[in-house]
Design a protein around this motif. Structure first.
Motif, PDB file in Angstrom:
ATOM      1  N   ARG A   1       0.740  -1.270  -0.045  1.00 61.67           N
ATOM      2  CA  ARG A   1       0.005   0.026  -0.032  1.00 61.67           C
ATOM      3  C   ARG A   1       0.931   1.170  -0.054  1.00 61.67           C
ATOM      4  O   ARG A   1       0.795   2.338  -0.692  1.00 61.67           O
ATOM      5  CB  ARG A   1      -1.002  -0.015   1.223  1.00 61.67           C
ATOM      6  CG  ARG A   1      -2.099   1.200   1.213  1.00 61.67           C
ATOM      7  CD  ARG A   1      -2.691   1.148   2.397  1.00 61.67           C
ATOM      8  NE  ARG A   1      -2.318   1.231   3.619  1.00 61.67           N
ATOM      9  CZ  ARG A   1      -1.828   2.341   4.125  1.00 61.67           C
ATOM     10  NH1 ARG A   1      -2.043   3.649   3.803  1.00 61.67           N
ATOM     11  NH2 ARG A   1      -1.096   2.426   5.451  1.00 61.67           N
TER      12      ARG A   1
ATOM     13  N   LEU B   1       2.458   1.671  -3.501  1.00 58.47           N
ATOM     14  CA  LEU B   1       1.813   2.131  -4.381  1.00 58.47           C
ATOM     15  C   LEU B   1       1.283   3.644  -4.212  1.00 58.47           C
ATOM     16  O   LEU B   1       0.868   4.223  -5.572  1.00 58.47           O
ATOM     17  CB  LEU B   1       0.448   1.278  -4.502  1.00 58.47           C
ATOM     18  CG  LEU B   1       0.750  -0.277  -5.084  1.00 58.47           C
ATOM     19  CD1 LEU B   1      -0.431  -0.988  -4.825  1.00 58.47           C
ATOM     20  CD2 LEU B   1       1.264  -0.108  -6.457  1.00 58.47           C
ATOM     21  N   GLN B   2       1.134   4.109  -3.182  1.00 59.86           N
ATOM     22  CA  GLN B   2       1.066   5.389  -2.938  1.00 59.86           C
ATOM     23  C   GLN B   2       2.030   6.411  -3.452  1.00 59.86           C
ATOM     24  O   GLN B   2       1.818   7.740  -3.789  1.00 59.86           O
ATOM     25  CB  GLN B   2       1.062   5.791  -1.341  1.00 59.86           C
ATOM     26  CG  GLN B   2      -0.356   5.273  -0.758  1.00 59.86           C
ATOM     27  CD  GLN B   2      -0.301   5.376   0.840  1.00 59.86           C
ATOM     28  OE1 GLN B   2       0.644   5.899   1.538  1.00 59.86           O
ATOM     29  NE2 GLN B   2      -1.388   5.209   1.379  1.00 59.86           N
TER      30      GLN B   2
ATOM     31  N   GLY C   1      -0.779   4.901  -9.058  1.00 61.01           N
ATOM     32  CA  GLY C   1      -0.830   3.970  -8.097  1.00 61.01           C
ATOM     33  C   GLY C   1      -2.351   4.057  -7.280  1.00 61.01           C
ATOM     34  O   GLY C   1      -2.673   2.784  -6.730  1.00 61.01           O
ATOM     35  N   ASP C   2      -2.690   5.108  -7.176  1.00 63.46           N
ATOM     36  CA  ASP C   2      -4.147   5.209  -6.543  1.00 63.46           C
ATOM     37  C   ASP C   2      -5.237   4.307  -7.314  1.00 63.46           C
ATOM     38  O   ASP C   2      -5.770   3.380  -6.517  1.00 63.46           O
ATOM     39  CB  ASP C   2      -4.709   6.657  -6.515  1.00 63.46           C
ATOM     40  CG  ASP C   2      -4.751   7.296  -8.045  1.00 63.46           C
ATOM     41  OD1 ASP C   2      -4.120   6.714  -8.886  1.00 63.46           O
ATOM     42  OD2 ASP C   2      -5.011   8.306  -8.026  1.00 63.46           O
TER      43      ASP C   2
ATOM     44  N   SER D   1      -4.333   0.346  -7.502  1.00 60.03           N
ATOM     45  CA  SER D   1      -3.992  -0.428  -6.306  1.00 60.03           C
ATOM     46  C   SER D   1      -5.162  -1.353  -6.281  1.00 60.03           C
ATOM     47  O   SER D   1      -5.173  -2.411  -5.668  1.00 60.03           O
ATOM     48  CB  SER D   1      -3.878   0.496  -5.053  1.00 60.03           C
ATOM     49  OG  SER D   1      -5.149   1.251  -4.902  1.00 60.03           O
TER      50      SER D   1
ATOM     51  N   GLY E   1      -3.982  -4.971  -5.904  1.00 60.25           N
ATOM     52  CA  GLY E   1      -4.158  -5.574  -4.749  1.00 60.25           C
ATOM     53  C   GLY E   1      -4.858  -6.970  -4.748  1.00 60.25           C
ATOM     54  O   GLY E   1      -4.620  -7.896  -3.944  1.00 60.25           O
TER      55      GLY E   1
ATOM     56  N   VAL F   1      -4.875  -3.115   0.950  1.00 63.23           N
ATOM     57  CA  VAL F   1      -3.913  -2.660  -0.115  1.00 63.23           C
ATOM     58  C   VAL F   1      -4.003  -1.362  -0.580  1.00 63.23           C
ATOM     59  O   VAL F   1      -3.383  -0.404  -0.426  1.00 63.23           O
ATOM     60  CB  VAL F   1      -3.568  -3.672  -1.293  1.00 63.23           C
ATOM     61  CG1 VAL F   1      -2.774  -3.081  -2.205  1.00 63.23           C
ATOM     62  CG2 VAL F   1      -3.186  -5.164  -0.748  1.00 63.23           C
ATOM     63  N   VAL F   2      -5.666  -0.958  -0.705  1.00 60.80           N
ATOM     64  CA  VAL F   2      -5.976   0.148  -1.044  1.00 60.80           C
ATOM     65  C   VAL F   2      -6.253   0.843   0.016  1.00 60.80           C
ATOM     66  O   VAL F   2      -5.800   2.336   0.071  1.00 60.80           O
ATOM     67  CB  VAL F   2      -7.371   0.206  -1.883  1.00 60.80           C
ATOM     68  CG1 VAL F   2      -7.955   1.472  -2.282  1.00 60.80           C
ATOM     69  CG2 VAL F   2      -7.494  -0.793  -3.126  1.00 60.80           C
TER      70      VAL F   2
END
Length: 442
Positions: free
Chosen positions: A93, A96-97, A102-103, A106, A110, A178-179
Motif C-alpha cells: 500500500r 503504490l502511494q 498507483g491510486d 492499487s 491488490g 492494499v487500497v
C-alpha cells in the motif's frame, strides 16, 4: 470467457497477437436498503446496475504487471516490476502511494497480491486492460466491480478454484489492506452474486447469502446521482464506523466483558456474536441507549480501552457521535428485514397499502444517515423532492445509498407513472443545481 482473435481494435493494440486472453465482467450495484450497517452485521438488500467493469487479462513474458484503464484521462497506464513490489499488504500500500497511477491501480494490484498470497500461487507477469462504465464516486461500487471482474478473469486464466464466497472476500481484503479503504463485504458480494431484476439479501455476518428476491412487476428502483463525489475512504465514513464499534465495546462491557479482554475474545465469546445488528431496537433502548455518550477518542480510550474492529483507528482528538452511529445499524437491520418481508408479500391488490410503509422505512434510513453525519445537502434535496411529489406521483420512498456523504439516492417508484415522475424529478434537479448528474434505472 476467452476472447476470439477478431476482438476489438483496442484489445489488438494493447495485447500481443498470439496472447491467450481471458475477459470477465462484473456490475456495479445499488444499495436499496442496508448500506453502512453491513459492517455491524445487518441484513442488506442490493441490486446490480446495468453499468459494469470489463477486465481483459493475458500472460506477459516479463515479470511485470502492465495495467491500463480506458476510463482514466491521465496516468492511465502503469508498469509494476514484480521484483520490486512488496508482498506484504501494508508495505505494498505504501509502495503504490508513491507511484503515478498507483491510486487507481492499487485495486487491481491488490487483488493480484491477495490471490497470490492466499492461494500460494505464482501468477507472474500479466497484461491487464480495464474498461469500466461504472462511474467513480457515485456510491455504486465502481471499485468492487473492478476487483471482482479482475479476480474472475485471473482465476479463470490460471484455473484457480475458489469456494463459495472466497472471491468477494479476497476482493474486500484487497480494498481493506492494499487500497486502504475500510469497506464492508456488501459491495463485493453484490457485484459477484447479484442478478438482474432481483434483490440480493445478504446477512453480513459476514457473508450469509439469502435467496434472490424477484422485484415485483411494475416496481422499480431508480438511482439518481447527486453530483457530489462519495468516497468510502473519507474521514467521515471511517469515523462513523469507528463510533459504531466504540458503541459496541461499551455495550459489551456493560454486558460483563472486561475492557482488558474486549480485543482478545472471538465473536463466539462476546455478546451478540460481535454484531450490533443482533440487538433488537427495544433491547437497545431499554438496556443500552442511555449508556452511549458522545466523547473524544482520548476519553474513550481512557474509559473503555479498545474496539473489536481491526480496520478502525480511534483518533484521540476526534469527537465521536457514538449514540447515533451505534443506533443506526440496530434500527437499520430491523428496517431492512421489515422491508424485505413486505416486498415478498407485495401484489397488485395491496401495493397502495404496503408501498407507503416500505417508503417510510427508506425515509427513516435516510434520516438515520444524517444523524450519523453521512448526509449531504444535495442528497437531502433529492429526497425532499421525492417526498414532495408524494405517493400520487408514483414515488413512494427515497434514501441515500452506500457509504453516504454524497453519491446516489435510491428512489422506489411504481408503474410508468412513477418512472415518469422520477425522470421529471431528475430533470428538475439538474436544472436547479447545474449538476452533471447520472441516473441509474433497474
Amino acid at each position: 470467457m476467452k476472447i476470439n482473435s477478431d476482438s476489438s481494435l483496442v484489445l489488438q493494440k494493447f495485447f500481443g497477437n498470439n496472447q491467450t486472453l481471458i475477459q470477465a465482467s462484473s456490475p456495479g450495484r445499488m444499495d436499496v436498503m442496508g448500506g453502512i450497517a453491513d459492517y455491524s452485521g445487518s441484513m442488506v438488500l442490493q441490486m446490480p446496475i446495468k453499468e459494469k467493469a470489463i477486465v481483459t487479462i493475458g500472460i506477459r513474458n516479463y515479470n511485470q504487471l502492465h495495467i491500463k484503464s480506458l476510463d482514466i484521462q491521465t496516468n492511465n497506464e502503469v508498469y509494476i516490476d514484480l521484483d520490486e513490489l512488496p508482498l506484504e499488504y501494508e508495505q505494498a500500500r505504501l509502495y503504490l502511494q508513491n507511484i503515478d497511477g498507483g491510486d487507481w491501480a492499487s485495486y487491481i494490484i491488490g487483488v493480484y497480491l491477495v490471490l497470490s498470497n492466499e492461494k500460494k500461487v505464482n501468477l507472474g507477469g500479466l497484461d491487464i486492460l480495464i474498461d469500466s462504465n461504472v462511474p467513480v464516486g457515485k456510491g455504486v461500487s465502481s471499485s468492487a466491480a473492478i476487483e471482482v471482474a479482475t479476480l474472475k478473469a485471473m482465476t479463470e486464466l490460471f484455473s484457480i478454484n475458489l469456494a463459495a464466497t472466497d472471491l468477494p472476500k479476497f476482493a474486500q481484503k484487497a480494498e481493506n489492506l492494499v487500497v486502504g479503504a475500510p469497506c464492508g463485504l456488501m459491495d463485493q458480494l453484490a457485484s459477484f452474486f447479484g442478478e438482474n431484476n432481483k434483490l440480493l439479501p445478504i446477512l453480513c455476518q459476514p457473508d450469509k447469502i439469502h435467496n434472490l428476491v424477484e422485484i415485483p412487476e411494475n416496481l422499480y428502483f431508480v438511482g439518481i446521482d447527486s453530483g457530489v463525489r462519495h468516497s468510502v475512504g473519507g474521514a467521515s465514513y471511517g469515523e462513523v464506523r469507528t463510533a459504531a464499534f466504540m458503541g459496541y465495546s461499551i455495550i459489551a462491557q456493560k454486558s460483563g466483558i472486561p475492557k482488558e479482554r474486549i480485543q482478545e475474545l472471538s465473536n463466539d465469546e462476546i455478546p451478540f456474536n460481535g454484531f450490533l445488528s443482533n440487538i433488537s431496537p427495544s433491547m437497545f433502548e431499554s438496556n443500552f441507549a442511555r449508556s452511549l455518550n458522545s466523547m473524544y477518542g482520548k476519553d474513550f480510550i481512557h474509559d473503555f480501552g479498545g474496539i473489536t474492529d481491526q480496520l478502525s483507528t480511534i483518533k484521540a482528538d476526534v469527537f465521536y457521535n457514538i449514540n447515533a452511529c451505534t443506533q443506526h445499524p440496530i434500527y437499520e437491520n430491523h428496517r431492512v428485514t421489515t422491508f424485505l418481508e413486505l416486498l415478498k408479500n407485495l401484489s397488485e391488490a395491496n401495493y397502495s397499502a404496503i408501498l407507503p410503509i416500505m417508503g417510510e422505512l427508506m425515509y427513516q434510513s435516510h434520516e438515520s444517515y444524517n444523524k450519523c453525519g453521512l448526509g449531504n445537502e444535495m442528497t437531502d434535496k433529492i429526497v425532499s423532492m421525492a417526498r414532495k411529489k408524494g405517493y400520487d406521483s408514483g414515488i413512494y420512498g427515497a434514501k441515500i445509498t452506500g457509504g453516504g456523504s454524497g453519491g446516489t439516492v435510491c428512489l422506489m417508484v411504481y408503474g410508468e407513472k412513477g418512472l415518469n415522475a422520477s425522470k421529471e424529478l431528475f430533470a428538475n434537479y439538474q436544472k436547479q443545481t447545474n449538476q452533471s448528474s447520472l441516473v441509474f434505472f433497474e
